[in-house]
Design an enzyme around this catalytic site. Structure first.
Site, PDB file in Angstrom:
ATOM      1  N   THR A 276       0.500  -1.316   0.056  1.00 21.81           N
ATOM      2  CA  THR A 276       0.105  -0.534   0.124  1.00 21.81           C
ATOM      3  C   THR A 276       0.647   1.173  -0.209  1.00 21.81           C
ATOM      4  O   THR A 276       1.714   1.244   0.636  1.00 21.81           O
ATOM      5  CB  THR A 276      -1.375  -0.520   1.224  1.00 21.81           C
ATOM      6  OG1 THR A 276      -1.225   1.318   1.445  1.00 21.81           O
ATOM      7  CG2 THR A 276       0.020  -0.343   2.362  1.00 21.81           C
ATOM      8  N   ASP A 277       0.552   2.390  -0.492  1.00 18.81           N
ATOM      9  CA  ASP A 277       1.192   4.228  -0.262  1.00 18.81           C
ATOM     10  C   ASP A 277       0.744   4.450   1.036  1.00 18.81           C
ATOM     11  O   ASP A 277       1.878   5.487   1.451  1.00 18.81           O
ATOM     12  CB  ASP A 277       0.723   4.367  -1.064  1.00 18.81           C
ATOM     13  CG  ASP A 277      -0.859   5.107  -1.257  1.00 18.81           C
ATOM     14  OD1 ASP A 277      -1.547   4.080   0.328  1.00 18.81           O
ATOM     15  OD2 ASP A 277      -1.588   5.765  -2.017  1.00 18.81           O
ATOM     16  N   GLU A 278       0.344   3.541   1.768  1.00 16.87           N
ATOM     17  CA  GLU A 278       0.463   4.066   3.267  1.00 16.87           C
ATOM     18  C   GLU A 278       1.636   3.606   3.914  1.00 16.87           C
ATOM     19  O   GLU A 278       1.749   4.649   5.073  1.00 16.87           O
ATOM     20  CB  GLU A 278      -0.744   3.220   3.970  1.00 16.87           C
ATOM     21  CG  GLU A 278      -1.876   3.586   4.139  1.00 16.87           C
ATOM     22  CD  GLU A 278      -3.310   3.600   4.272  1.00 16.87           C
ATOM     23  OE1 GLU A 278      -3.541   3.675   5.472  1.00 16.87           O
ATOM     24  OE2 GLU A 278      -4.389   3.160   3.652  1.00 16.87           O
TER      25      GLU A 278
ATOM     26  N   LYS B 248       2.371  -3.682   7.335  1.00 14.11           N
ATOM     27  CA  LYS B 248       2.925  -3.090   5.495  1.00 14.11           C
ATOM     28  C   LYS B 248       4.046  -2.864   5.634  1.00 14.11           C
ATOM     29  O   LYS B 248       4.576  -3.571   4.458  1.00 14.11           O
ATOM     30  CB  LYS B 248       1.837  -2.442   5.459  1.00 14.11           C
ATOM     31  CG  LYS B 248       0.434  -3.578   4.934  1.00 14.11           C
ATOM     32  CD  LYS B 248       0.187  -4.786   4.468  1.00 14.11           C
ATOM     33  CE  LYS B 248       0.699  -4.395   3.352  1.00 14.11           C
ATOM     34  NZ  LYS B 248      -0.111  -5.970   2.932  1.00 14.11           N
TER      35      LYS B 248
ATOM     36  N   TYR C 189      -1.459  -0.372  11.005  1.00 19.80           N
ATOM     37  CA  TYR C 189      -1.785  -1.173   9.678  1.00 19.80           C
ATOM     38  C   TYR C 189      -0.243  -0.715   8.744  1.00 19.80           C
ATOM     39  O   TYR C 189       0.338  -1.704   8.085  1.00 19.80           O
ATOM     40  CB  TYR C 189      -2.396  -0.566   9.086  1.00 19.80           C
ATOM     41  CG  TYR C 189      -3.557  -0.828   8.089  1.00 19.80           C
ATOM     42  CD1 TYR C 189      -2.868  -1.940   7.345  1.00 19.80           C
ATOM     43  CD2 TYR C 189      -3.173   0.309   6.900  1.00 19.80           C
ATOM     44  CE1 TYR C 189      -3.313  -2.605   5.629  1.00 19.80           C
ATOM     45  CE2 TYR C 189      -3.279   0.321   5.305  1.00 19.80           C
ATOM     46  CZ  TYR C 189      -2.918  -1.503   5.013  1.00 19.80           C
ATOM     47  OH  TYR C 189      -3.169  -1.880   3.829  1.00 19.80           O
TER      48      TYR C 189
END
Length: 338
Positions: A138-140, A167, A163
């Site tokens: 994810t870009d997060e 990741k 989260y």
């Protein structure tokens, strides 16, 4: 016939990928492993029913003996790793599950693949030289942007929630297996997905669900948090390209170039609902938008530069936000009991 393992294939993005892959890759058998937690639903796999090239197995990616038996039984030659805990709010309330699934789970799948495919670091077993592990992220993991700028593949990881931290950890583990063992791995980092089959807890399904129920539509803070929105089938096509044509050890950012803040998302969805399923007495669904206490550690803006996958693999998003969101709302309205 090649057998690929898809983890988390009954979830939102995973199930869309399974359907696409079965149609696109006629020489592939898809072994679909999913624990069927709240995020997985066998109804998402309805299109695969009766397809002899789709094999579903209920199980957890932390179950090493199960994974080892799947690799042996089906002679797995590729992994598409979707399985993850992915809801930020849930990670704030209970971070342990995210660390276990996203970090330890990714390690377990990756390590089983390494031992099945490789004899020693940088030495594959005969016939397994082209086997590949594709990790979906994810870009997060990149943290939060200011008002300008874009995330690139070279942006340092700077996660701000349990989260995104979990990741980021899984990204680093996958990277290490390339540099330490020479495994054929590829990572993709995507922007916010939307489209058919998304879990009801996510933003756009929540807007649709609460609006149709004539309940307040909850929007965090001032609604000005910005995300880049990517239609799920565009993401799926990018994943398939990265799996087949991406360079080993590389990361590819997949984004829709569709930046919208949460206010814009809510107003757009409400306007579509006003047209397709009008409220009584001429009222607008937009009147139901309600601002609630902001999420803890809420990142202000994400936006992806997808130039690398566009130039190297010739990927391009087919949907802009206006076309994609219309398809999405129509899909949810067509669901039974919508």
């Amino acid at each position: 016939m090649k057998s690929i393992l898809v983890t988390g294939g009954a979830g939102f993005i995973g199930s869309n990928f399974v359907h696409y892959s079965l149609n696109q890759n006629k020489d592939f058998q898809v072994v679909n492993l999913d624990a069927l937690t709240y995020a997985g639903d066998l109804r998402n796999l309805k299109e695969a029913e009766g397809n002899s090239r789709h094999i579903f197995s209920k199980g957890n990616i932390l179950d090493r003996p199960l994974l080892e038996s799947i690799f042996e039984q089906y002679e797995i030659s590729g992994v598409i790793h979707f399985a993850a805990e992915s809801h930020v709010d849930n990670s704030i309330a209970g971070p342990e599950a995210f660390i276990r699934t996203n970090v330890l789970g990714t390690f377990t799948v990756l390590d089983v693949a390494r031992k099945y495919w490789m004899e020693a670091p940088f030495k594959f077993k005969p016939g397994k030289e082209k086997n590949r592990f594709l990790h979906i992220s994810t870009d997060e993991v990149y943290g939060s942007l200011g008002e300008t700028g874009l995330f690139t593949e070279d942006t340092p990881h700077a996660p701000n929630s349990p989260y995104s931290a979990s990741k980021a950890g899984s990204d680093m583990i996958v990277r290490s297996y390339f540099h330490t063992y020479g495994m054929n791995v590829v990572t993709t980092n995507c922007s916010n997905n939307y489209g058919p089959k998304q879990n009801d807890e996510k933003l756009i399904p929540t807007i649709i669900r609460t609006a149709l129920a004539e309940k307040p539509i909850p929007i965090y803070g001032d609604g000005k948090n910005v995300r880049d929105w990517l239609y799920v089938m565009d993401h799926v096509k990018g994943i398939d390209l990265a799996f087949h044509q991406g360079r080993a050890g590389q990361t590819y950012n997949i984004g829709g170039r569709n930046e919208r803040n949460n206010n814009q998302i809510a107003k757009t969805v409400c306007a579509i609902l006003d047209q397709l399923r009008p409220r009584l007495k001429g009222k607008s669904y937009g009147e139901l938008i309600t601002y609630v206490q902001d999420r803890a550690g809420h990142d202000k803006r994400y936006a992806i530069d997808a130039s690398k996958i566009e130039s190297e693999l010739y990927w391009k998003a087919d949907e802009n936000f206006d076309t994609g969101i219309l398809k999405t709302v129509k899909w949810y309205l067509a669901r039974p009991n919508s």
